[in-house]
Design a protein around this motif. Sequence first.
Motif, mmCIF file in Angstrom:
data_model
loop_
_atom_site.group_PDB
_atom_site.id
_atom_site.type_symbol
_atom_site.label_atom_id
_atom_site.label_comp_id
_atom_site.label_asym_id
_atom_site.label_seq_id
_atom_site.Cartn_x
_atom_site.Cartn_y
_atom_site.Cartn_z
ATOM 1 N N ALA A 1 -17.323 50.532 68.016
ATOM 2 C CA ALA A 1 -16.323 50.850 68.853
ATOM 3 C C ALA A 1 -15.896 49.746 69.750
ATOM 4 C CB ALA A 1 -17.076 51.667 69.912
ATOM 5 N N ASP B 1 -10.482 48.201 67.382
ATOM 6 C CA ASP B 1 -9.668 49.089 68.125
ATOM 7 C C ASP B 1 -9.463 50.569 67.311
ATOM 8 O OD1 ASP B 1 -8.881 46.935 69.648
ATOM 9 O OD2 ASP B 1 -7.247 46.405 68.308
ATOM 10 N N ARG B 2 -9.544 50.638 66.083
ATOM 11 C CA ARG B 2 -9.663 51.928 65.205
ATOM 12 C C ARG B 2 -10.694 51.639 64.320
ATOM 13 N NH1 ARG B 2 -4.334 53.731 62.754
ATOM 14 N NH2 ARG B 2 -3.612 53.577 64.592
ATOM 15 N N ALA B 3 -11.736 52.629 64.322
ATOM 16 C CA ALA B 3 -12.846 52.519 63.558
ATOM 17 C C ALA B 3 -12.443 52.741 62.022
ATOM 18 C CB ALA B 3 -13.813 53.703 63.886
#
Lengths: 92, 220
Positions: free
Chosen positions: B99, B103-105
């Motif tokens: 996390a 920004d985006r897993a």
Amino acid sequence: MTDLLDRDLCPSTDVAESPVGGETVLLHLVDGVYFGLDRVGTTIWELLKAGQAPRPICHALTETYAIDLAAAEADVRAFLAELEGRGLVVVG
Amino acid sequence: MRDGGDCEAAEHFLADQVMPRLLAHIGGFVIHAGAVRIGDGAAMIVGDSGLGKSTLVASLDRAGYKLIGDDALIIRPAPSGARVASVYRSLRLRPDSIAALFDRAPPSSAIADYTTKRRLDVDVEVGIERADPLIAIFFLGPPSPAVNVTPRAQSGSCVGLIANSFALDPTDLDRARSKLSGAAALAAQVPAFTLSYPRDYARLPEVRAAMLDTMKAITA
């Protein structure tokens, strides 16, 4: 109890060693423990291997490293206690 | 195997525990460490489990320094300098690190029931033929208030390398002697440092900068 400096200590035959840039790493072949020696420790180790007794080693250190005898004795006593505790030196 | 969880745990065990030890047994120097490519060489990060190796290498990877591996590395000695490569594809992070760093897993999968870490689907080049020159070794110290990089004595580096290396049979004395001489040669060849820093995601840019400055000083 006899002062470590008055005991006839020598490197254990169960120890392998490797020089590392003026320092030394010891390997205890029975329990597999590794132990690093700095330059001063390496000097002491080499003198032990050469058959020197602890008190002459202290005198040698005062000349090599320009330290007083009391400091050399304290350092050598502590160093030998650690080596003996790890089985790296034994009574010859 | 009863279900998918067992398969994941078995795969994890084979990759993390069995394969590194087998490679070590047949003569490789295999170490529990992470590494990234910085410039023309590799920085290796060594530390006990839980000290933040994977988070730091992932942070460096996200900053543009190519991930080599985060767990098991094989080192190939050579007169021209040691080279390092990953034993297997790996980047495993806890959910809080994912996390904080992404920004985006990215796609990830569970590793085993006993850990919350997840294996990320990342691009890692595996194989000794892809090995990078090893420029510096960073031993992770315990958390500290400030970022510090301090040179490490060669004997301390040698012992640290051995302590974090894999062995199939730790009682095999011939291999122990061989490992000692291999680690001593590596410690004499590659500069090593102790890297201490606060375990605070916001301070990672500072940690990366300290590592990059150290690498630049070595290669200058």
